[in-house]
Design a protein around this motif. Structure first.
Motif, mmCIF file in Angstrom:
data_model
loop_
_atom_site.group_PDB
_atom_site.id
_atom_site.type_symbol
_atom_site.label_atom_id
_atom_site.label_comp_id
_atom_site.label_asym_id
_atom_site.label_seq_id
_atom_site.Cartn_x
_atom_site.Cartn_y
_atom_site.Cartn_z
ATOM 1 N N UNK A 120 0.850 -1.191 0.000
ATOM 2 C CA UNK A 120 0.000 0.000 0.000
ATOM 3 C C UNK A 120 0.886 1.242 0.000
ATOM 4 N N UNK A 121 0.568 2.178 -0.884
ATOM 5 C CA UNK A 121 1.259 3.465 -0.909
ATOM 6 C C UNK A 121 0.234 4.531 -1.278
ATOM 7 N N UNK A 122 -0.567 4.939 -0.281
ATOM 8 C CA UNK A 122 -1.638 5.888 -0.516
ATOM 9 C C UNK A 122 -2.868 5.213 -1.079
ATOM 10 N N UNK A 123 -3.881 6.017 -1.361
ATOM 11 C CA UNK A 123 -5.092 5.501 -1.984
ATOM 12 C C UNK A 123 -6.140 4.988 -1.025
ATOM 13 N N UNK A 124 -5.904 5.094 0.291
ATOM 14 C CA UNK A 124 -6.902 4.661 1.264
ATOM 15 C C UNK A 124 -7.975 5.740 1.375
ATOM 16 N N UNK A 125 -9.233 5.341 1.279
ATOM 17 C CA UNK A 125 -10.354 6.276 1.367
ATOM 18 C C UNK A 125 -11.259 5.896 2.524
ATOM 19 N N UNK A 126 -12.150 6.812 2.868
ATOM 20 C CA UNK A 126 -13.106 6.598 3.963
ATOM 21 C C UNK A 126 -14.509 6.720 3.371
ATOM 22 N N UNK A 127 -15.074 5.639 2.858
ATOM 23 C CA UNK A 127 -16.372 5.733 2.175
ATOM 24 C C UNK A 127 -17.558 5.945 3.103
ATOM 25 N N UNK A 128 -17.415 5.633 4.378
ATOM 26 C CA UNK A 128 -18.522 5.783 5.310
ATOM 27 C C UNK A 128 -18.019 5.752 6.735
ATOM 28 N N UNK A 129 -18.931 5.912 7.664
ATOM 29 C CA UNK A 129 -18.579 5.908 9.075
ATOM 30 C C UNK A 129 -17.905 4.602 9.460
ATOM 31 N N UNK A 130 -16.744 4.704 10.096
ATOM 32 C CA UNK A 130 -15.992 3.545 10.576
ATOM 33 C C UNK A 130 -15.630 2.579 9.456
ATOM 34 N N UNK A 131 -15.410 3.100 8.254
ATOM 35 C CA UNK A 131 -15.006 2.276 7.119
ATOM 36 C C UNK A 131 -13.737 2.837 6.490
ATOM 37 N N UNK A 132 -12.893 1.945 5.983
ATOM 38 C CA UNK A 132 -11.779 2.346 5.128
ATOM 39 C C UNK A 132 -11.733 1.400 3.938
ATOM 40 N N UNK A 133 -11.283 1.937 2.799
ATOM 41 C CA UNK A 133 -11.219 1.140 1.572
ATOM 42 C C UNK A 133 -9.937 1.474 0.831
ATOM 43 N N UNK A 134 -9.376 0.461 0.203
ATOM 44 C CA UNK A 134 -8.218 0.647 -0.661
ATOM 45 C C UNK A 134 -8.402 -0.192 -1.900
ATOM 46 N N UNK A 135 -7.932 0.323 -3.034
ATOM 47 C CA UNK A 135 -7.965 -0.417 -4.296
ATOM 48 C C UNK A 135 -6.694 -0.114 -5.064
ATOM 49 N N UNK A 136 -6.045 -1.158 -5.574
ATOM 50 C CA UNK A 136 -4.806 -0.965 -6.320
ATOM 51 C C UNK A 136 -4.250 -2.288 -6.800
ATOM 52 N N UNK A 137 -2.971 -2.290 -7.143
ATOM 53 C CA UNK A 137 -2.335 -3.487 -7.691
ATOM 54 C C UNK A 137 -1.849 -4.390 -6.567
ATOM 55 N N UNK A 138 -2.125 -5.684 -6.711
ATOM 56 C CA UNK A 138 -1.647 -6.676 -5.765
ATOM 57 C C UNK A 138 -1.217 -7.934 -6.498
ATOM 58 N N UNK A 139 -0.593 -8.829 -5.749
ATOM 59 C CA UNK A 139 -0.162 -10.108 -6.317
ATOM 60 C C UNK A 139 -1.103 -11.194 -5.828
ATOM 61 N N UNK A 140 -1.688 -11.917 -6.784
ATOM 62 C CA UNK A 140 -2.625 -12.999 -6.478
ATOM 63 C C UNK A 140 -1.968 -14.318 -6.864
ATOM 64 N N UNK A 141 -1.847 -15.214 -5.896
ATOM 65 C CA UNK A 141 -1.257 -16.536 -6.150
ATOM 66 C C UNK A 141 -2.341 -17.593 -6.012
ATOM 67 N N UNK A 142 -2.401 -18.458 -6.997
ATOM 68 C CA UNK A 142 -3.313 -19.594 -6.941
ATOM 69 C C UNK A 142 -2.841 -20.670 -7.926
ATOM 70 N N UNK A 143 -3.096 -21.907 -7.569
ATOM 71 C CA UNK A 143 -2.772 -23.053 -8.422
ATOM 72 C C UNK A 143 -1.309 -23.038 -8.871
#
Length: 425
Positions: free
Chosen positions: A121-144
């Protein structure tokens, strides 16, 4: 030193720069308790896409706020929740404010679904509502056995507040209103007493806390410390509060009382009010109008309009004032004191006690004036700071020696808490 001190020093520096530019007792009283567990939602793009949503079954995620910006500055903790394909998933957050941006790492492991996600995480955290935080960005997904960079998002609903600093933000009477509060170290969701402190003229909650250390005092003593922000230079309806929009400060306070009870488990029978200077005037006015506070403690700002005050009940109140205060002269104490004694049916008898001069170098002494004939539900006490100026007793002088002497023979935090905590509605 408080574990909050380094972070607070940074917050204070930002506040001053901005200013230059501009014993817990559970109660049986019913109240709305928050949900028991934090809720987590995680999504990841891909084929197939991945979604996990649920309440934590163990652990907790703490979302703590900056006392200057009222925005999150720490998201940390671990927990488990039911996996998306059965079994148990785990989440971990280690995110903190670094160089004016939230940075850190989020991880999720969902063995039943064969999914593991990590995101830096490097920024991009938002507060969409009371007692909520949200982040969206690039991550690494491992499966199979493979991994790929995907669009990842998480949302945390902080339904179970954790010890530490929290901000309250809402719109009232058309204006954005804010407050900061600290939940004590042993906070566990059981009903707690809460002390509201109303800052003085030109004081933000962060600055008031820096010079008075009220939250630091509350942190280890089991009660919630709440410091609301006034709009503009001060609280309206009392001396010093510059008229402005129709703010409805009394309504703001009542709504904040609701938030403390509903969201943070404050005991509705043990809410208390204190304030300094213009905040002391407002505390005194609140004692006339707000019947949801059980006791009051105005400092260096006493009731300035006794003729307009009609509490309709006995009011437990402790007054603290320096006789060398040239900003709010000590002569303003007598009319206020006489009113509270009359309102509470205290009679005329007064007992003056000179307190030990434990800090002779501060050039002050303290006399406590008790009124032994007051009823048990309406004591009136005055602390006269001889040689004391317009400062918080036991605190750091707001403008050094410019506002007069600061006594260290008493600590206003301890005096106030010892007095108000004896009372409940």
């Amino acid at each position: 030193m408080s574990p909050h001190a380094p972070r607070f020093r940074c917050a204070l520096a930002a506040a001053l720069l901005a200013g230059a530019a501009a014993s817990a007792v559970p109660s049986g009283t019913a109240h709305a308790a928050p949900p028991v567990r934090d809720r987590i939602v995680v999504t990841a793009d891909g084929s197939p896409a991945y979604t996990l949503a649920g309440d934590l079954s163990s652990g907790s995620i703490a979302v703590l706020d900056n006392v200057v910006t009222y925005e999150p500055d720490r998201i940390e903790g671990t927990g488990t929740l039911p996996g998306s394909a059965g079994g148990t998933a785990s989440v971990s957050f280690d995110i903190a404010d670094r160089d004016f941006s939230l940075k850190g790492r989020f991880t999720l492991k969902d063995p039943g679904a064969g999914v593991e996600i990590t995101a830096d995480i490097d920024g991009g955290v938002t507060v969409p509502g009371t007692a909520q935080v949200r982040w969206e960005g690039k991550g690494t997904v491992r499966r199979a056995g493979g991994s790929a960079d995907r669009r990842v998002a998480f949302t945390i609903e902080d339904r179970r507040p954790d010890p530490g600093d929290h901000a309250v933000r809402f719109t009232h009477a058309g204006q954005q209103r804010n407050a900061i509060l600290r939940l004590p170290d042993d906070y566990d969701g059981t009903p707690r007493p809460a002390l509201f402190h109303f800052p003085g003229l030109l004081e933000s909650p962060a600055v008031a806390e820096w010079f008075g250390r009220m939250a630091d005092f509350a942190q280890t003593r089991g009660f919630i410390m709440v410091t609301p922000e006034h709009h503009g230079v001060g609280w309206q309806g009392v001396l010093g509060g510059t008229p402005g929009p129709d703010l409805d400060d009394p309504g703001f306070v009542r709504r904040l009382q609701d938030v403390l009870v509903d969201r943070f488990d404050a005991d509705p029978r043990r809410l208390y009010a204190s304030g300094m200077s213009n905040g002391g005037f407002f505390t005194s006015k609140t004692a006339c109008e707000n019947d949801r506070f059980a006791a009051f403690a105005p400092v260096a700002g006493q009731l300035n309009d006794p003729g307009a005050c009609a509490p309709g009940r006995h009011v437990p109140i402790v007054l603290i004032h320096g006789d060398g205060d040239f900003v709010v002269p000590y002569a303003t104490v007598r009319p206020a004191l006489d009113f509270w004694k009359r309102n509470n049916g205290c009679g005329s008898r007064t007992v003056a006690t000179e307190l030990p001069d434990i800090a002779p170098d501060d050039n002050t002494t303290v006399v406590r004036h008790d009124h032994p004939d007051c009823p048990a539900d309406g004591p009136v006490t005055l602390y006269e700071i001889k040689g004391g100026g317009h400062n918080w007793p036991g605190g750091t002088p707001f403008l050094g020696p410019f506002l007069g002497g600061t006594t260290y023979d008493i600590d206003a935090n301890a005096v106030i808490w010892d007095f108000v905590s004896r009372h409940r509605l």
